[in-house]
Design an enzyme around this catalytic site. Structure first.
Site, PDB file in Angstrom:
ATOM      1  CE1 TYR A  69      -4.669  -0.713  -0.335  1.00 41.97           C
ATOM      2  CE2 TYR A  69      -3.484  -2.611   0.827  1.00 41.97           C
ATOM      3  CZ  TYR A  69      -4.409  -2.176  -0.215  1.00 41.97           C
ATOM      4  OH  TYR A  69      -5.456  -2.855  -0.276  1.00 41.97           O
ATOM      5  NE  ARG A  72      -2.410  -0.059  -5.391  1.00 42.30           N
ATOM      6  CZ  ARG A  72      -3.504  -0.478  -4.856  1.00 42.30           C
ATOM      7  NH1 ARG A  72      -3.340  -1.271  -4.315  1.00 42.30           N
ATOM      8  NH2 ARG A  72      -4.549   0.346  -6.113  1.00 42.30           N
ATOM      9  CB  VAL A 106      -7.939   3.664  -3.049  1.00 42.71           C
ATOM     10  CG1 VAL A 106      -9.589   3.021  -3.269  1.00 42.71           C
ATOM     11  CG2 VAL A 106      -7.202   3.282  -3.603  1.00 42.71           C
ATOM     12  CG  HIS A 124     -14.343   0.793  -3.417  1.00 42.42           C
ATOM     13  ND1 HIS A 124     -13.668  -0.561  -4.867  1.00 42.42           N
ATOM     14  CD2 HIS A 124     -15.520  -0.566  -3.330  1.00 42.42           C
ATOM     15  CE1 HIS A 124     -14.468  -1.266  -5.293  1.00 42.42           C
ATOM     16  NE2 HIS A 124     -15.325  -0.912  -3.924  1.00 42.42           N
ATOM     17  CB  CYS A 132      -8.359   1.884  14.736  1.00 45.56           C
ATOM     18  SG  CYS A 132      -8.257   0.246  15.671  1.00 45.56           S
TER      19      CYS A 132
HETATM   20  P1  NAD Z   1      -9.730  -2.106 -13.175  1.00 46.36           P
HETATM   21  O1  NAD Z   1      -8.615  -2.114 -12.987  1.00 46.36           O
HETATM   22  O2  NAD Z   1     -10.373  -3.415 -12.870  1.00 46.36           O
HETATM   23  O3  NAD Z   1      -9.940  -1.699 -15.145  1.00 46.36           O
HETATM   24  C1  NAD Z   1     -10.005  -0.902 -15.156  1.00 46.36           C
HETATM   25  C2  NAD Z   1     -11.076  -0.718 -16.725  1.00 46.36           C
HETATM   26  O4  NAD Z   1     -10.399   0.944 -17.413  1.00 46.36           O
HETATM   27  C3  NAD Z   1     -10.682  -2.123 -17.554  1.00 46.36           C
HETATM   28  O5  NAD Z   1     -12.054  -1.781 -17.889  1.00 46.36           O
HETATM   29  C4  NAD Z   1     -10.296  -0.455 -18.690  1.00 46.36           C
HETATM   30  O6  NAD Z   1     -10.746  -1.304 -19.921  1.00 46.36           O
HETATM   31  C5  NAD Z   1     -10.528   0.583 -18.508  1.00 46.36           C
HETATM   32  N1  NAD Z   1      -9.408   1.798 -19.279  1.00 46.36           N
HETATM   33  C6  NAD Z   1      -8.154   1.340 -18.905  1.00 46.36           C
HETATM   34  N2  NAD Z   1      -7.364   2.883 -19.257  1.00 46.36           N
HETATM   35  C7  NAD Z   1      -8.293   3.653 -19.807  1.00 46.36           C
HETATM   36  C8  NAD Z   1      -8.899   5.053 -19.472  1.00 46.36           C
HETATM   37  N3  NAD Z   1      -7.787   6.303 -19.923  1.00 46.36           N
HETATM   38  N4  NAD Z   1     -10.011   5.562 -19.857  1.00 46.36           N
HETATM   39  C9  NAD Z   1     -11.026   4.717 -19.796  1.00 46.36           C
HETATM   40  N5  NAD Z   1     -10.877   3.360 -19.708  1.00 46.36           N
HETATM   41  C10 NAD Z   1     -10.364   2.878 -19.087  1.00 46.36           C
HETATM   42  O7  NAD Z   1     -10.188  -0.889 -11.705  1.00 46.36           O
HETATM   43  P2  NAD Z   1     -11.539  -1.145 -11.568  1.00 46.36           P
HETATM   44  O8  NAD Z   1     -12.987  -1.602 -11.911  1.00 46.36           O
HETATM   45  O9  NAD Z   1     -12.025  -0.137 -10.920  1.00 46.36           O
HETATM   46  O10 NAD Z   1     -11.679  -2.321 -10.551  1.00 46.36           O
HETATM   47  C11 NAD Z   1     -10.240  -3.120  -9.543  1.00 46.36           C
HETATM   48  C12 NAD Z   1     -10.103  -2.257  -8.369  1.00 46.36           C
HETATM   49  O11 NAD Z   1      -9.058  -1.580  -8.468  1.00 46.36           O
HETATM   50  C13 NAD Z   1     -11.061  -0.802  -7.298  1.00 46.36           C
HETATM   51  O12 NAD Z   1     -12.029  -1.829  -6.349  1.00 46.36           O
HETATM   52  C14 NAD Z   1     -10.493   0.045  -6.912  1.00 46.36           C
HETATM   53  O13 NAD Z   1     -10.831   0.907  -6.067  1.00 46.36           O
HETATM   54  C15 NAD Z   1      -9.167  -0.283  -7.521  1.00 46.36           C
HETATM   55  N6  NAD Z   1      -7.802  -0.025  -8.161  1.00 46.36           N
HETATM   56  C16 NAD Z   1      -7.935   1.646  -8.142  1.00 46.36           C
HETATM   57  C17 NAD Z   1      -6.936   2.318  -8.475  1.00 46.36           C
HETATM   58  C18 NAD Z   1      -7.272   3.335  -8.858  1.00 46.36           C
HETATM   59  O14 NAD Z   1      -7.431   4.341  -7.643  1.00 46.36           O
HETATM   60  N7  NAD Z   1      -6.678   4.322  -8.709  1.00 46.36           N
HETATM   61  C19 NAD Z   1      -6.084   1.616  -9.455  1.00 46.36           C
HETATM   62  C20 NAD Z   1      -6.147   0.396  -9.748  1.00 46.36           C
HETATM   63  C21 NAD Z   1      -7.495  -0.322  -8.955  1.00 46.36           C
END
Ligand code: NAD
Length: 272
Positions: A69, A72, A106, A124, A132
């Site tokens: 974490y 990230r 997040v 999320h 905690c």
């Molecule tokens: P995911 O990684 O499963 O999917 C990402 C989606 O975004 C895919 O469908 C992909 O085709 C699409 N995508 C890729 N590039 C794009 C762009 N430039 N414009 C628009 N769409 C695009 O992510 P998710 O569905 O959000 O879920 C996965 C989990 O991962 C969630 O719980 C989330 O909290 C977490 N997560 C968060 C972050 C962040 O905070 N930035 C990053 C990674 C994962």
């Protein structure tokens, strides 16, 4: 260019509910979970996010989960809001109470772009907060000073940092303020009921950059389909939300990136 039928969908005096996922932050340089960067190495084993982001992993190897974490968090803190984040902040300024954002991200980039916490449900959590692990605090607290923001991959967590990552009230190890794959949504931490309520009131849902692999986002899509309200889906490839649009015939699938479509949609929203 937005086709006239899509422009018509935007012409609503009611609530527009935006649902965003990791794809909206991809153009800020934050990898999505499904990308090839997704795994984390512990010893000789590679773990997928679905294994690391769990209460079970935190119980078994809390220091490794924290290191993942913190790594990230370093990526998120080093990233800047992109054109899609900025457009969504402009949409909130223009539409006020007729705007609501439900985000799975997040990374906090929507808030940094100017969206308000009142109208942004971080379903999320937020990687810049901890709470905690025994749930004794009334609310999440910001990450403490003394924990490095720039975090090299593979760097182990130090004893001093572990001391800083303690609950300020009871002294138990704190945990990242995120919803893990083996946990459930709730209202207090993740605005579960408020998100469902918004889906039941909205007159249009716009879904940006998510696979729909988690339950609340898919629930919102299903509610929209059952109510017969239109959904606009923005993604570089088809996903379960675009399949819903195809099935109901209500809405549109805009194949492409968030940066390509979100600013154009926001520009086309009627302001009054
Ligand atoms: P995911 O990684 O499963 O999917 C990402 C989606 O975004 C895919 O469908 C992909 O085709 C699409 N995508 C890729 N590039 C794009 C762009 N430039 N414009 C628009 N769409 C695009 O992510 P998710 O569905 O959000 O879920 C996965 C989990 O991962 C969630 O719980 C989330 O909290 C977490 N997560 C968060 C972050 C962040 O905070 N930035 C990053 C990674 C994962």
């Amino acid at each position: 260019m937005l086709a006239p039928p899509v422009r018509c969908l935007l012409d609503t005096p009611g609530l527009i509910l935006w649902l965003t996922g990791a794809g909206v932050s991809a153009e800020s340089g934050i990898p999505t979970f499904r990308g090839k960067e997704g795994y984390w190495q512990v010893g000789s084993r590679n773990y997928q996010p679905e294994e690391m982001a769990t209460w079970a992993a935190f119980q078994e190897m809390p220091e490794e989960v924290w290191a993942w974490y913190l790594y990230r968090r370093g990526i998120c803190r080093g990233a800047e809001p992109n054109a899609a984040h900025r457009a969504l902040a402009a949409a909130e300024r223009r539409r006020g109470e007729r705007f609501l954002l439900v985000t799975q991200n997040v990374d906090g980039l929507h808030l940094r772009a100017g969206n308000t916490l009142d109208r942004t449900y971080q379903i999320h959590g937020n990687i810049d907060f901890m709470r905690c692990s025994r749930e004794c605090l009334p609310a999440p607290v910001p990450m403490p000073e003394g924990v490095d923001v720039a975090w090299g991959k593979g760097r182990p967590i130090t004893e001093r940092e572990l001391q800083a990552l303690k609950c300020p009230s009871c002294g138990a190890l704190a945990r990242p303020h995120v919803l893990w794959f083996d946990e459930s949504y709730d209202e207090a931490n993740f605005r579960f009921e408020s998100s469902i309520d918004a889906a039941q009131r909205a007159s249009l849902v716009v879904v940006v950059g998510t696979t729909g692999a988690t339950s609340l986002p898919m629930h919102i899509g299903t509610i929209a389909a059952q109510r017969g309200i239109p959904m606009v889906v923005i993604n570089p490839e088809p996903n379960p939300f675009s399949a819903l649009v195809q099935r109901t015939g209500q809405g549109a699938f805009l194949c492409g990136t968030a940066g390509q479509w979100v600013p154009e949609i926001v520009d086309a929203l009627p302001s009054a």
